[in-house]
Scaffold this motif. Sequence first.
Motif, PDB file in Angstrom:
ATOM      1  N   PRO A 187       0.817  -1.213   0.000  1.00  0.00           N
ATOM      2  CA  PRO A 187       0.000   0.000   0.000  1.00  0.00           C
ATOM      3  C   PRO A 187       0.854   1.267   0.000  1.00  0.00           C
ATOM      4  CG  PRO A 187       0.182  -0.845   2.227  1.00  0.00           C
ATOM      5  CD  PRO A 187       1.010  -1.759   1.360  1.00  0.00           C
ATOM      6  N   THR A 188       0.563   2.179  -0.905  1.00  0.00           N
ATOM      7  CA  THR A 188       1.283   3.442  -0.942  1.00  0.00           C
ATOM      8  C   THR A 188       0.390   4.625  -0.601  1.00  0.00           C
ATOM      9  OG1 THR A 188       0.907   3.588  -3.333  1.00  0.00           O
ATOM     10  CG2 THR A 188       2.986   2.610  -2.601  1.00  0.00           C
ATOM     11  N   THR A 189      -0.885   4.357  -0.304  1.00  0.00           N
ATOM     12  CA  THR A 189      -1.814   5.382   0.176  1.00  0.00           C
ATOM     13  C   THR A 189      -2.663   4.793   1.299  1.00  0.00           C
ATOM     14  OG1 THR A 189      -3.657   4.794  -1.290  1.00  0.00           O
ATOM     15  CG2 THR A 189      -2.000   6.324  -2.173  1.00  0.00           C
ATOM     16  N   ALA A 190      -3.276   5.672   2.074  1.00  0.00           N
ATOM     17  CA  ALA A 190      -4.172   5.205   3.134  1.00  0.00           C
ATOM     18  C   ALA A 190      -5.378   4.475   2.545  1.00  0.00           C
ATOM     19  CB  ALA A 190      -4.629   6.390   3.987  1.00  0.00           C
ATOM     20  N   GLU A 191      -5.795   4.886   1.341  1.00  0.00           N
ATOM     21  CA  GLU A 191      -6.932   4.229   0.693  1.00  0.00           C
ATOM     22  C   GLU A 191      -6.637   2.753   0.421  1.00  0.00           C
ATOM     23  OE1 GLU A 191      -5.739   7.203  -0.171  1.00  0.00           O
ATOM     24  OE2 GLU A 191      -7.431   8.425   0.522  1.00  0.00           O
ATOM     25  N   HIS A 192      -5.385   2.450   0.055  1.00  0.00           N
ATOM     26  CA  HIS A 192      -5.001   1.054  -0.146  1.00  0.00           C
ATOM     27  C   HIS A 192      -5.136   0.266   1.156  1.00  0.00           C
ATOM     28  CE1 HIS A 192      -2.167   2.397  -3.655  1.00  0.00           C
ATOM     29  NE2 HIS A 192      -3.445   2.408  -3.998  1.00  0.00           N
ATOM     30  N   VAL A 193      -4.744   0.882   2.262  1.00  0.00           N
ATOM     31  CA  VAL A 193      -4.839   0.216   3.571  1.00  0.00           C
ATOM     32  C   VAL A 193      -6.297  -0.050   3.920  1.00  0.00           C
ATOM     33  CG1 VAL A 193      -4.234   0.325   6.011  1.00  0.00           C
ATOM     34  CG2 VAL A 193      -2.721   1.384   4.311  1.00  0.00           C
ATOM     35  N   ILE A 194      -7.124   0.962   3.709  1.00  0.00           N
ATOM     36  CA  ILE A 194      -8.553   0.803   4.002  1.00  0.00           C
ATOM     37  C   ILE A 194      -9.136  -0.335   3.167  1.00  0.00           C
ATOM     38  CG2 ILE A 194     -10.817   1.916   3.800  1.00  0.00           C
ATOM     39  CD1 ILE A 194      -9.335   4.608   4.362  1.00  0.00           C
ATOM     40  N   HIS A 195      -8.762  -0.394   1.890  1.00  0.00           N
ATOM     41  CA  HIS A 195      -9.269  -1.433   0.992  1.00  0.00           C
ATOM     42  C   HIS A 195      -8.962  -2.825   1.535  1.00  0.00           C
ATOM     43  CE1 HIS A 195      -8.982  -4.245  -2.438  1.00  0.00           C
ATOM     44  NE2 HIS A 195      -9.974  -3.557  -2.951  1.00  0.00           N
ATOM     45  N   ASP A 196      -7.754  -3.011   2.047  1.00  0.00           N
ATOM     46  CA  ASP A 196      -7.318  -4.340   2.489  1.00  0.00           C
ATOM     47  C   ASP A 196      -7.693  -4.657   3.934  1.00  0.00           C
ATOM     48  OD1 ASP A 196      -6.167  -4.468  -0.005  1.00  0.00           O
ATOM     49  OD2 ASP A 196      -4.206  -5.127   0.703  1.00  0.00           O
ATOM     50  N   LEU A 197      -7.621  -3.656   4.817  1.00  0.00           N
ATOM     51  CA  LEU A 197      -7.618  -3.963   6.246  1.00  0.00           C
ATOM     52  C   LEU A 197      -8.698  -3.261   7.065  1.00  0.00           C
ATOM     53  CD1 LEU A 197      -3.751  -3.900   6.903  1.00  0.00           C
ATOM     54  CD2 LEU A 197      -5.196  -5.875   6.399  1.00  0.00           C
ATOM     55  N   ASP A 198      -9.625  -2.567   6.426  1.00  0.00           N
ATOM     56  CA  ASP A 198     -10.679  -1.901   7.180  1.00  0.00           C
ATOM     57  C   ASP A 198     -11.447  -2.899   8.041  1.00  0.00           C
ATOM     58  OD1 ASP A 198     -12.373   0.099   8.090  1.00  0.00           O
ATOM     59  OD2 ASP A 198     -13.732  -0.053   6.382  1.00  0.00           O
ATOM     60  N   GLY A 199     -11.560  -2.591   9.318  1.00  0.00           N
ATOM     61  CA  GLY A 199     -12.248  -3.471  10.253  1.00  0.00           C
ATOM     62  C   GLY A 199     -11.369  -4.540  10.866  1.00  0.00           C
ATOM     63  N   LYS A 200     -10.128  -4.677  10.362  1.00  0.00           N
ATOM     64  CA  LYS A 200      -9.202  -5.684  10.875  1.00  0.00           C
ATOM     65  C   LYS A 200      -8.118  -5.084  11.759  1.00  0.00           C
ATOM     66  CE  LYS A 200      -9.719  -8.620   6.771  1.00  0.00           C
ATOM     67  NZ  LYS A 200      -9.011  -9.298   5.650  1.00  0.00           N
ATOM     68  N   ILE A 201      -7.955  -3.750  11.710  1.00  0.00           N
ATOM     69  CA  ILE A 201      -6.950  -3.065  12.524  1.00  0.00           C
ATOM     70  C   ILE A 201      -7.631  -1.909  13.249  1.00  0.00           C
ATOM     71  CG2 ILE A 201      -5.093  -3.736  10.985  1.00  0.00           C
ATOM     72  CD1 ILE A 201      -5.120  -0.951   9.774  1.00  0.00           C
ATOM     73  N   ASP A 202      -6.924  -1.330  14.212  1.00  0.00           N
ATOM     74  CA  ASP A 202      -7.572  -0.332  15.061  1.00  0.00           C
ATOM     75  C   ASP A 202      -7.613   1.067  14.465  1.00  0.00           C
ATOM     76  OD1 ASP A 202      -8.140  -2.075  17.333  1.00  0.00           O
ATOM     77  OD2 ASP A 202      -5.969  -2.173  17.585  1.00  0.00           O
ATOM     78  N   ALA A 203      -6.544   1.489  13.803  1.00  0.00           N
ATOM     79  CA  ALA A 203      -6.506   2.860  13.307  1.00  0.00           C
ATOM     80  C   ALA A 203      -5.541   3.005  12.135  1.00  0.00           C
ATOM     81  CB  ALA A 203      -6.102   3.825  14.426  1.00  0.00           C
ATOM     82  N   ILE A 204      -5.746   4.084  11.370  1.00  0.00           N
ATOM     83  CA  ILE A 204      -4.871   4.436  10.250  1.00  0.00           C
ATOM     84  C   ILE A 204      -4.527   5.912  10.356  1.00  0.00           C
ATOM     85  CG2 ILE A 204      -4.633   4.629   7.740  1.00  0.00           C
ATOM     86  CD1 ILE A 204      -6.826   2.444   7.523  1.00  0.00           C
ATOM     87  N   LEU A 205      -3.251   6.230  10.253  1.00  0.00           N
ATOM     88  CA  LEU A 205      -2.802   7.611  10.147  1.00  0.00           C
ATOM     89  C   LEU A 205      -2.544   7.893   8.670  1.00  0.00           C
ATOM     90  CD1 LEU A 205      -0.306   7.801  13.158  1.00  0.00           C
ATOM     91  CD2 LEU A 205      -2.628   8.753  13.042  1.00  0.00           C
ATOM     92  N   ASP A 206      -3.336   8.764   8.082  1.00  0.00           N
ATOM     93  CA  ASP A 206      -3.247   9.074   6.655  1.00  0.00           C
ATOM     94  C   ASP A 206      -2.300  10.252   6.461  1.00  0.00           C
ATOM     95  OD1 ASP A 206      -3.567   9.783   4.028  1.00  0.00           O
ATOM     96  OD2 ASP A 206      -5.759   9.850   4.066  1.00  0.00           O
ATOM     97  N   GLY A 207      -1.113   9.980   5.943  1.00  0.00           N
ATOM     98  CA  GLY A 207      -0.127  11.024   5.710  1.00  0.00           C
ATOM     99  C   GLY A 207       0.069  11.330   4.241  1.00  0.00           C
ATOM    100  N   GLY A 208      -0.878  10.918   3.384  1.00  0.00           N
ATOM    101  CA  GLY A 208      -0.742  11.135   1.950  1.00  0.00           C
ATOM    102  C   GLY A 208       0.051  10.031   1.277  1.00  0.00           C
ATOM    103  N   PRO A 209       0.262  10.124  -0.028  1.00  0.00           N
ATOM    104  CA  PRO A 209       0.977   9.081  -0.775  1.00  0.00           C
ATOM    105  C   PRO A 209       2.427   8.941  -0.333  1.00  0.00           C
ATOM    106  CG  PRO A 209      -0.204  10.563  -2.265  1.00  0.00           C
ATOM    107  CD  PRO A 209      -0.233  11.199  -0.913  1.00  0.00           C
ATOM    108  N   ALA A 210       2.948   7.718  -0.373  1.00  0.00           N
ATOM    109  CA  ALA A 210       4.356   7.470  -0.051  1.00  0.00           C
ATOM    110  C   ALA A 210       5.248   8.098  -1.118  1.00  0.00           C
ATOM    111  CB  ALA A 210       4.621   5.963   0.029  1.00  0.00           C
ATOM    112  N   ASP A 211       6.390   8.623  -0.706  1.00  0.00           N
ATOM    113  CA  ASP A 211       7.276   9.327  -1.633  1.00  0.00           C
ATOM    114  C   ASP A 211       8.009   8.379  -2.582  1.00  0.00           C
ATOM    115  OD1 ASP A 211       6.665  11.817  -0.575  1.00  0.00           O
ATOM    116  OD2 ASP A 211       8.233  11.690   0.953  1.00  0.00           O
TER     117      ASP A 211
END
Length: 350
Positions: free
Chosen positions: A155-179
């Motif tokens: 995952p290079t964006t928070a949206e990718h994390v949400i797609h894969d792991l929403d509901g399976k982890i406690d929190a996501i810090l969205d800092g924008g796309p990876a450099d």
Amino acid sequence: MKNRTLVFKSGDEDFEAGLLKAADIIRTGGTVAFPTETVYGLGADALNADAVHKIFKAKGRPADNPLIVHIANIDQCSKLAEEIPADAIKLMETFWPGPLTLILKAKDVVPDVTTGGLNTVGLRMPDNPVALELIRRSDTPLAAPSANTSGSPSPTTAEHVIHDLDGKIDAILDGGPADIGLESTVVDMTDKVPTILRPGHVSAEDIRKCVGDVRIGYRDRTLEEGEVARSPGMKYTHYSPKTKVILIEGNIKDVHKAMTEIVSDCHREGGRVGLFVTEETAKVVNADEICSLGKRNIPSQAARSIFMGLRHLDDKEIDLIIVDGTLKKEGIGTAVFNRLRKAADRIINV
């Protein structure tokens, strides 16, 4: 109905409160996804075995696949590593914070689940202010593989994390796309000569300039049954979308010809094809969907787009993804091809 994962976005008014909440989640044994300069990581207290087990459960990750431990300062190394060679210190001082992981002898304080049952631990200081602040506020090193379903594109964006792991982890810090867009270079420092176990943004030449001789200890394929993975990304299927991927390497004209033939064959059978190609190739080969790897001679563009592109094409209801193997193979291009070859179901050399 499963609980949704908390998401805190950098730049929002409540992001400071989100950081505090995320650090509290880590301290109490939870899991938090966070941005780094490479890809998003899924973090937990590296010294809390129960917390680290939650990472493996959320990702569906094999238990013998070691995790990288993220730290906020060099002083933390002595609390986690038994021996720190002089060359390791040189590399830390040169490339940290940055996309370089060093494998060192682990102290007993590091749980077996974090090391994948090995006597070594991978340490890295990420070059991202959100990641460093989370580690500092959590007051503990963070075990953190990529924040995705195991085996899928990183995952290079928070949206990718949400797609894969929403509901399976406690929190996501969205800092924008990876450099950078590719995982860190991993170097084993437990022998006299450093050994690169995974290529990344820090190249073999960069390491040679710093410490002298270096070995190449990785192959662009997964390890065989019974082989020990001393680094993430070595043993199991990685970076692969659900759609079948063919990588075509070789002379530019021959690659274009092979692509055109495969697209035609697929169309005759009623299939849809996606191309993941350089800007130059996109001008001469066509298909149902096209995603850009960037310019052929600028592999850093491909590094930033590789995982996003594979995910994008995977969502387009196509039957086949053909990847352009005419990219420049120097510098970070070495790491790009390492990931592409691992993601491919089939590699054609023409």
